[in-house]
Design an enzyme around this catalytic site. Structure first.
Site, PDB file in Angstrom:
ATOM      1  N   GLY A 230     -25.450 -10.339   2.552  1.00 47.94           N
ATOM      2  CA  GLY A 230     -24.762 -11.206   3.515  1.00 47.94           C
ATOM      3  C   GLY A 230     -23.353 -10.717   3.786  1.00 47.94           C
TER       4      GLY A 230
ATOM      5  CB  SER B 235     -17.145 -18.886   4.556  1.00 44.67           C
ATOM      6  OG  SER B 235     -17.669 -17.573   4.635  1.00 44.67           O
TER       7      SER B 235
ATOM      8  CD  GLN C 138     -20.444 -13.632   2.830  1.00 42.31           C
ATOM      9  OE1 GLN C 138     -21.103 -14.359   3.577  1.00 42.31           O
ATOM     10  NE2 GLN C 138     -20.980 -13.006   1.804  1.00 42.31           N
TER      11      GLN C 138
ATOM     12  CG  ASP D 134     -21.018 -15.910  -5.247  1.00 41.97           C
ATOM     13  OD1 ASP D 134     -21.808 -16.338  -4.382  1.00 41.97           O
ATOM     14  OD2 ASP D 134     -20.190 -15.003  -5.033  1.00 41.97           O
TER      15      ASP D 134
ATOM     16  CE  LYS E 209     -23.093 -18.924  -1.226  1.00 42.38           C
ATOM     17  NZ  LYS E 209     -21.981 -18.078  -0.788  1.00 42.38           N
TER      18      LYS E 209
HETATM   19  C1  S3P Z   1     -18.176 -13.050  -0.592  1.00 43.88           C
HETATM   20  C2  S3P Z   1     -17.976 -14.366  -0.263  1.00 43.88           C
HETATM   21  C3  S3P Z   1     -18.823 -15.453  -0.739  1.00 43.88           C
HETATM   22  C4  S3P Z   1     -19.774 -15.027  -1.858  1.00 43.88           C
HETATM   23  C5  S3P Z   1     -20.361 -13.683  -1.654  1.00 43.88           C
HETATM   24  C6  S3P Z   1     -19.289 -12.620  -1.464  1.00 43.88           C
HETATM   25  C7  S3P Z   1     -17.256 -12.050  -0.046  1.00 43.88           C
HETATM   26  O1  S3P Z   1     -19.591 -15.971   0.335  1.00 43.88           O
HETATM   27  O2  S3P Z   1     -20.807 -15.972  -1.996  1.00 43.88           O
HETATM   28  O3  S3P Z   1     -21.144 -13.337  -2.787  1.00 43.88           O
HETATM   29  O4  S3P Z   1     -17.265 -10.895  -0.509  1.00 43.88           O
HETATM   30  O5  S3P Z   1     -16.492 -12.400   0.877  1.00 43.88           O
HETATM   31  P1  S3P Z   1     -19.004 -17.087   1.325  1.00 43.88           P
HETATM   32  O6  S3P Z   1     -17.942 -16.440   2.092  1.00 43.88           O
HETATM   33  O7  S3P Z   1     -20.171 -17.472   2.169  1.00 43.88           O
HETATM   34  O8  S3P Z   1     -18.517 -18.189   0.462  1.00 43.88           O
END
Ligand code: S3P
Length: 427
Positions: A94, A168, A170, A313, A340
């Protein structure tokens, strides 16, 4: 069909280990180096399949990569990245897909992003909406915009001021990475502070990024600029250390040390939770490198809010801790778990139920009535789907309890290919 992996309980666990390089830092080191002009190096890159997907994709977009005894060199093309005719395969990751949407939004042309069965079910509307406001066009399946995606990038993105509706890292990162190419500044507002990996790394690459904390949230602003090449050092992944923290705490005869991990506050909420449950777990920092030590402990129940662990996580492994604790542990506001790599809301409850706990849910909250000790866990079999964290959480329950059988254990390679070998090195 792969045979299930059998995990046997072990009588004692002791020693020190390093977990793989932090996945979040690894993805960003590759992407920021590819966006920069010239030669960057990366030490300690995660060996997981997710990061390999990012690595392959930046090469498809024009970066050059070489590997010299584990130190990775990335050369970003002077003329910038360009669209690839081939599909960009994000595999199970993701982070690759969401951050890449931000990167390719600013690259003129059409980009086709694909993923595996798990990733193709995950919502991409959360990045498609803000990147659309910046001028990119992202289309995918249904109202949640599922992969395969088609991203039409443009060299004339506009900066935006955007409040991320669900915390988030991400989404924040996708917007900031797109903001590098935009006309005008980009501001991202988050109500709950998420990991700062992107902001910190862009700053290290010479980009002007400001960050102001506000109550529980944060406002991050970026002025568009090309990142400069940098020599990156990736610390160990705290989310992987979490499996050893819980394993050490719930096992009857354990003393484990995890070396060299990132101990940023947004990443280590699980340690505070475990301490509150009575775990003898301690995080310290030597010469800027985090060390976590953990010993066998008697755990008691607690209440955990998703705000404490913004990316959630570590919730599946905390569900295993709750299963070994005395009393009912409450997990509040855990809706994000459902989207997830698998439905981890269901998966976390299922794990606790399989070892013998009474579990129930109300809306986005769930409850685990612990068994007071991992020694009371039943043997169980589980299908981990395509979810590496469910594999490792199940393995921890089996190692500290009465063993288990895991279908789909190979998926552990997404983030931690040597997980089972590292566990074996402690017993
Ligand atoms: C991550 C953000 C998290 C996490 C993922 C890695 C990242 O997700 O769950 O394993 O590297 O930015 P979310 O942004 O959806 O919380």
């Amino acid at each position: 069909m792969n045979a299930p992996r059998r995990v046997q309980s072990v009588t004692s666990l002791s020693g020190a280990l390093r977990v793989p390089g932090d996945k979040s830092t690894s993805h960003r080191a590759l992407m920021i180096s590819a966006l920069a002009s010239g030669t960057s190096t990366i030490e300690g890159l995660s060996p997981g399949e997710d990061v390999k997907s990012t690595s392959r994709i930046i090469e498809q977009l024009g970066a050059k990569r070489s590997d010299d005894l584990g130190v990775i060199t990335i050369i970003g093309p002077d003329s910038g990245l360009r669209a690839s005719d081939a599909e960009l395969d994000c595999g199970n990751s993701g982070t690759t897909m969401r951050l890449l949407c931000g990167v390719v939004s600013g690259i003129e042309g059409t980009h086709r992003l694909i993923g595996d069965a798990s990733l193709s079910k995950r919502p991409m509307d959360r990045v498609a909406a803000p990147l659309g406001l910046m001028g990119a066009v992202i289309s995918g399946g249904g109202h949640r915009v599922n992969a395969p995606l088609e991203v039409t990038g443009t060299s004339s993105l506009r900066g935006i001021d955007y409040r991320v509706p669900t915390p988030s890292a991400q989404v924040k990162s996708a917007i900031l990475l797109a903001g590098l190419h935009a006309a005008g500044d980009t501001t991202v507002r988050e109500d709950i502070r998420t990991r700062t990996t992107t902001e910190d790394m862009l700053r290290s690459a010479g980009v002007d990024v400001s960050s102001v904390d506000q109550e529980l949230g944060r406002v991050v602003s970026l002025t568009p600029q090309r990142p400069k090449a940098h020599n990156w050092r990736v610390p160990g992944d705290p989310s992987q250390a979490a499996f050893f923290c819980v394993l050490g705490a719930i096992h009857a005869n354990a003393h484990i040390e995890v070396l060299d991990i990132d101990v940023a506050p947004e990443r280590t909420g699980f340690i505070s939770v475990l301490q509150r449950m009575g775990a003898q777990v301690d995080a310290s920092s030597r010469e800027g490198r985090g060390i976590v030590t953990v010993k066998s402990s008697q755990l008691t129940s607690t209440e955990i809010n998703s705000r404490e662990i913004p990316s959630v996580d570590e919730v599946p492994i905390l569900a295993v801790a709750a299963a070994a604790a005395r009393g009912v542990t409450v997990f509040r506001d855990m809706g994000e778990l459902r989207i997830k790599e698998s439905d981890r809301f269901k998966g976390s409850m299922m794990l606790a139920s399989l070892v013998g706990c009474r579990v129930w849910s109300e809306g986005d909250d769930f409850f685990i009535d612990g068994l007071s000790s991992a020694e009371a866990f039943s043997y169980f079999s589980i299908d981990a789907g395509l979810d590496h964290r469910i594999v490792m959480s199940a393995a921890v329950a089996g190692l500290a309890g009465s063993g288990c059988s895991i279908l789909g254990a190979k998926t552990v390679a997404s983030s931690y290919p040597t997980f089972f070998e590292d566990v074996a090195s402690l017993s």
